[in-house]
Design an enzyme around this catalytic site. Structure first.
Site, PDB file in Angstrom:
ATOM      1  N   TYR A 111     -26.641 -41.601 -63.570  1.00 37.86           N
ATOM      2  CA  TYR A 111     -25.577 -42.480 -63.049  1.00 37.86           C
ATOM      3  C   TYR A 111     -25.957 -43.947 -63.285  1.00 37.86           C
ATOM      4  O   TYR A 111     -25.137 -44.745 -63.748  1.00 37.86           O
ATOM      5  CB  TYR A 111     -25.383 -42.188 -61.558  1.00 37.86           C
ATOM      6  CG  TYR A 111     -24.288 -42.988 -60.889  1.00 37.86           C
ATOM      7  CD1 TYR A 111     -22.943 -42.642 -61.056  1.00 37.86           C
ATOM      8  CD2 TYR A 111     -24.581 -44.091 -60.088  1.00 37.86           C
ATOM      9  CE1 TYR A 111     -21.938 -43.372 -60.433  1.00 37.86           C
ATOM     10  CE2 TYR A 111     -23.587 -44.821 -59.460  1.00 37.86           C
ATOM     11  CZ  TYR A 111     -22.262 -44.458 -59.631  1.00 37.86           C
ATOM     12  OH  TYR A 111     -21.272 -45.188 -59.007  1.00 37.86           O
ATOM     13  N   ASP A 134      -7.739 -37.263 -68.501  1.00 38.93           N
ATOM     14  CA  ASP A 134      -9.201 -37.179 -68.564  1.00 38.93           C
ATOM     15  C   ASP A 134      -9.657 -38.324 -69.469  1.00 38.93           C
ATOM     16  O   ASP A 134      -9.408 -38.302 -70.689  1.00 38.93           O
ATOM     17  CB  ASP A 134      -9.620 -35.818 -69.130  1.00 38.93           C
ATOM     18  CG  ASP A 134     -11.139 -35.685 -69.225  1.00 38.93           C
ATOM     19  OD1 ASP A 134     -11.851 -36.700 -69.036  1.00 38.93           O
ATOM     20  OD2 ASP A 134     -11.609 -34.566 -69.498  1.00 38.93           O
ATOM     21  N   SER A 147     -21.421 -50.686 -60.793  1.00 39.54           N
ATOM     22  CA  SER A 147     -21.954 -50.247 -59.496  1.00 39.54           C
ATOM     23  C   SER A 147     -23.192 -51.080 -59.194  1.00 39.54           C
ATOM     24  O   SER A 147     -23.801 -51.648 -60.124  1.00 39.54           O
ATOM     25  CB  SER A 147     -22.353 -48.771 -59.598  1.00 39.54           C
ATOM     26  OG  SER A 147     -23.162 -48.380 -58.496  1.00 39.54           O
ATOM     27  N   LYS A 150     -23.982 -46.787 -65.564  1.00 36.83           N
ATOM     28  CA  LYS A 150     -23.427 -48.034 -65.019  1.00 36.83           C
ATOM     29  C   LYS A 150     -24.083 -49.268 -65.656  1.00 36.83           C
ATOM     30  O   LYS A 150     -23.414 -50.292 -65.837  1.00 36.83           O
ATOM     31  CB  LYS A 150     -23.567 -48.042 -63.495  1.00 36.83           C
ATOM     32  CG  LYS A 150     -22.725 -46.952 -62.799  1.00 36.83           C
ATOM     33  CD  LYS A 150     -21.228 -47.117 -63.051  1.00 36.83           C
ATOM     34  CE  LYS A 150     -20.386 -46.213 -62.163  1.00 36.83           C
ATOM     35  NZ  LYS A 150     -18.933 -46.433 -62.359  1.00 36.83           N
TER      36      LYS A 150
HETATM   37  N1  LIG Z   1     -17.735 -45.613 -53.374  1.00 32.75           N
HETATM   38  C1  LIG Z   1     -18.758 -46.388 -53.654  1.00 32.75           C
HETATM   39  O1  LIG Z   1     -19.524 -46.757 -52.762  1.00 32.75           O
HETATM   40  C2  LIG Z   1     -18.993 -46.870 -55.059  1.00 32.75           C
HETATM   41  C3  LIG Z   1     -20.066 -47.743 -55.264  1.00 32.75           C
HETATM   42  C4  LIG Z   1     -20.283 -48.228 -56.555  1.00 32.75           C
HETATM   43  C5  LIG Z   1     -19.466 -47.865 -57.594  1.00 32.75           C
HETATM   44  N2  LIG Z   1     -18.444 -46.988 -57.370  1.00 32.75           N
HETATM   45  C6  LIG Z   1     -17.596 -46.673 -58.527  1.00 32.75           C
HETATM   46  O2  LIG Z   1     -16.244 -46.919 -58.189  1.00 32.75           O
HETATM   47  C7  LIG Z   1     -15.387 -46.055 -58.940  1.00 32.75           C
HETATM   48  C8  LIG Z   1     -14.461 -45.321 -57.989  1.00 32.75           C
HETATM   49  O3  LIG Z   1     -15.252 -44.565 -57.097  1.00 32.75           O
HETATM   50  P1  LIG Z   1     -14.703 -43.994 -55.705  1.00 32.75           P
HETATM   51  O4  LIG Z   1     -15.760 -44.221 -54.715  1.00 32.75           O
HETATM   52  O5  LIG Z   1     -13.323 -44.472 -55.458  1.00 32.75           O
HETATM   53  O6  LIG Z   1     -14.715 -42.434 -56.056  1.00 32.75           O
HETATM   54  P2  LIG Z   1     -13.664 -41.251 -55.809  1.00 32.75           P
HETATM   55  O7  LIG Z   1     -14.450 -40.010 -56.008  1.00 32.75           O
HETATM   56  O8  LIG Z   1     -12.942 -41.459 -54.529  1.00 32.75           O
HETATM   57  O9  LIG Z   1     -12.639 -41.441 -57.000  1.00 32.75           O
HETATM   58  C9  LIG Z   1     -13.041 -41.216 -58.333  1.00 32.75           C
HETATM   59  C10 LIG Z   1     -11.825 -41.369 -59.209  1.00 32.75           C
HETATM   60  O10 LIG Z   1     -12.217 -41.138 -60.565  1.00 32.75           O
HETATM   61  C11 LIG Z   1     -11.302 -40.214 -61.150  1.00 32.75           C
HETATM   62  N3  LIG Z   1     -11.969 -39.451 -62.226  1.00 32.75           N
HETATM   63  C12 LIG Z   1     -13.127 -38.772 -62.184  1.00 32.75           C
HETATM   64  N4  LIG Z   1     -13.374 -38.188 -63.378  1.00 32.75           N
HETATM   65  C13 LIG Z   1     -12.339 -38.547 -64.195  1.00 32.75           C
HETATM   66  C14 LIG Z   1     -12.021 -38.296 -65.557  1.00 32.75           C
HETATM   67  N5  LIG Z   1     -12.797 -37.537 -66.345  1.00 32.75           N
HETATM   68  N6  LIG Z   1     -10.876 -38.815 -66.046  1.00 32.75           N
HETATM   69  C15 LIG Z   1     -10.061 -39.554 -65.267  1.00 32.75           C
HETATM   70  N7  LIG Z   1     -10.302 -39.819 -63.978  1.00 32.75           N
HETATM   71  C16 LIG Z   1     -11.436 -39.335 -63.454  1.00 32.75           C
HETATM   72  C17 LIG Z   1     -10.872 -39.310 -60.001  1.00 32.75           C
HETATM   73  O11 LIG Z   1      -9.657 -38.669 -60.332  1.00 32.75           O
HETATM   74  C18 LIG Z   1     -10.733 -40.345 -58.893  1.00 32.75           C
HETATM   75  O12 LIG Z   1      -9.481 -40.974 -59.002  1.00 32.75           O
HETATM   76  C19 LIG Z   1     -16.317 -45.140 -59.738  1.00 32.75           C
HETATM   77  O13 LIG Z   1     -16.474 -45.652 -61.039  1.00 32.75           O
HETATM   78  C20 LIG Z   1     -17.627 -45.234 -58.972  1.00 32.75           C
HETATM   79  O14 LIG Z   1     -18.732 -44.924 -59.784  1.00 32.75           O
HETATM   80  C21 LIG Z   1     -18.194 -46.490 -56.130  1.00 32.75           C
END
Ligand SMILES: NC(=O)c1ccc[n+]([C@@H]2O[C@H](COP(=O)([O-])OP(=O)(O)OC[C@H]3O[C@@H](n4cnc5c(N)ncnc54)[C@H](O)[C@@H]3O)[C@@H](O)[C@H]2O)c1
Length: 261
Positions: A156, A63, A143, A160
């Site tokens: 959020y 975490d 993001s 970011k």
């Molecule tokens: N998917 C998108 O379009 C998008 C766009 C912009 C930014 N993001 C950012 O990219 C990153 C990854 O997002 P994603 O789309 O792969 O999401 P996802 O939900 O598929 O994965 C999220 C990951 O974060 C981990 N996580 C969450 N809370 C946690 C904690 N307290 N401690 C440790 N690990 C934790 C989860 O275990 C998982 O591995 C994030 O920071 C998200 O904000 C995603």
């Protein structure tokens, strides 16, 4: 191409989604990869990536909001694999709510995971880079919402924007030590997080069926498609490479041209 042979790379949230794309790219390029995420199946995800790529991949349940656990996990990773040279702070969460329904708990969760978690991992990685004299690389996942606030996600967006601010501040502190710190801003990347966004924003913004809101938003992207975790992995692997030696404090959009500033 084995740019990362002999290097150990730490990726938070590396078990799935964007983080998995990042971890896979480093594994394919010869790195020893440590993935750390809150999901219980993170060690199994590491074994699967090791089997797929032939790389040495270890997975820890972590975490990122727990400073002691962060320290302990980096310590275990270095005890097992030697000094880290790259740390990618990618773990993140999102929730979506109208302003009057947004709970304090949601606010705290988003800020804790997305901003404090990034800081704690950067802090621990820097301690270790300094102790081993490594000119390490820090890459933080922000993001498009770190560039521009969006409806129903003030918490959020704040988290970011915070990632970009802490990236710039650390970049200035660490520049003379040869440690670079950069942030990335993904746009729409198809992951579990995006499935949640599609469903919840879709319900709140109108009568969208599954996938319809995403399709509408993707239509507004100049390149006309969503991005992939592999494309984000390629950017992160570049920012961590020698080719990016003179880049620090920067925030790079990876969004098919959605935001051009
Ligand atoms: N998917 C998108 O379009 C998008 C766009 C912009 C930014 N993001 C950012 O990219 C990153 C990854 O997002 P994603 O789309 O792969 O999401 P996802 O939900 O598929 O994965 C999220 C990951 O974060 C981990 N996580 C969450 N809370 C946690 C904690 N307290 N401690 C440790 N690990 C934790 C989860 O275990 C998982 O591995 C994030 O920071 C998200 O904000 C995603």
């Amino acid at each position: 191409m084995k740019r990362y042979a002999g290097q150990t790379v730490f990726v938070t949230g590396g078990n799935k989604g964007i983080g998995q794309g990042i971890a896979k790219r480093f594994a394919e390029e010869g790195a020893t990869v440590v993935i750390a995420a809150i999901d219980r199946d993170t060690p199994e995800a590491a074994s699967a990536l090791a089997a797929e790529t032939g790389a040495d991949v270890t997975g820890y349940v972590l975490d990122v909001t727990d400073a002691h656990a962060v320290r302990d996990t980096y310590e275990q990773a270095e005890a097992r694999h030697g000094p880290l040279s790259v740390s990618v702070q990618n773990a993140g969460v999102i929730t979506i709510a109208k302003v009057e329904n947004l709970t304090e708990r949601e606010w705290d969760l988003n800020l804790d995971v997305n901003t404090k978690g990034v800081f704690l991992c950067c802090q621990e990685a820097v301690r270790r880079f300094r102790a081993s004299g490594t000119k390490g690389r820090l890459i933080n996942t922000a993001s498009g919402q770190g560039r521009q606030g969006f409806i129903y996600t003030p918490h959020y967006a704040a988290s970011k924007f915070g990632v970009i601010g802490l990236t710039q501040s650390l970049a200035k502190e660490l520049a003379r030590e040869g440690i670079t710190v950069n942030a990335i801003c993904p746009g729409i990347i198809h992951t579990e997080m995006w499935d949640y966004n599609d469903r919840v924003w879709g319900e709140m913004l109108g009568t969208y069926g599954p996938g319809e809101l995403m399709a509408e938003w993707v239509e507004g992207i100049p390149m006309g498609r969503a991005g992939t975790p592999a494309e984000v992995g390629a950017l992160v692997a570049f920012l961590a490479s020698r080719d990016a030696s003179y880049i620090t404090g920067q925030t790079i959009n990876i969004d098919g041209g959605l935001i051009m500033s």
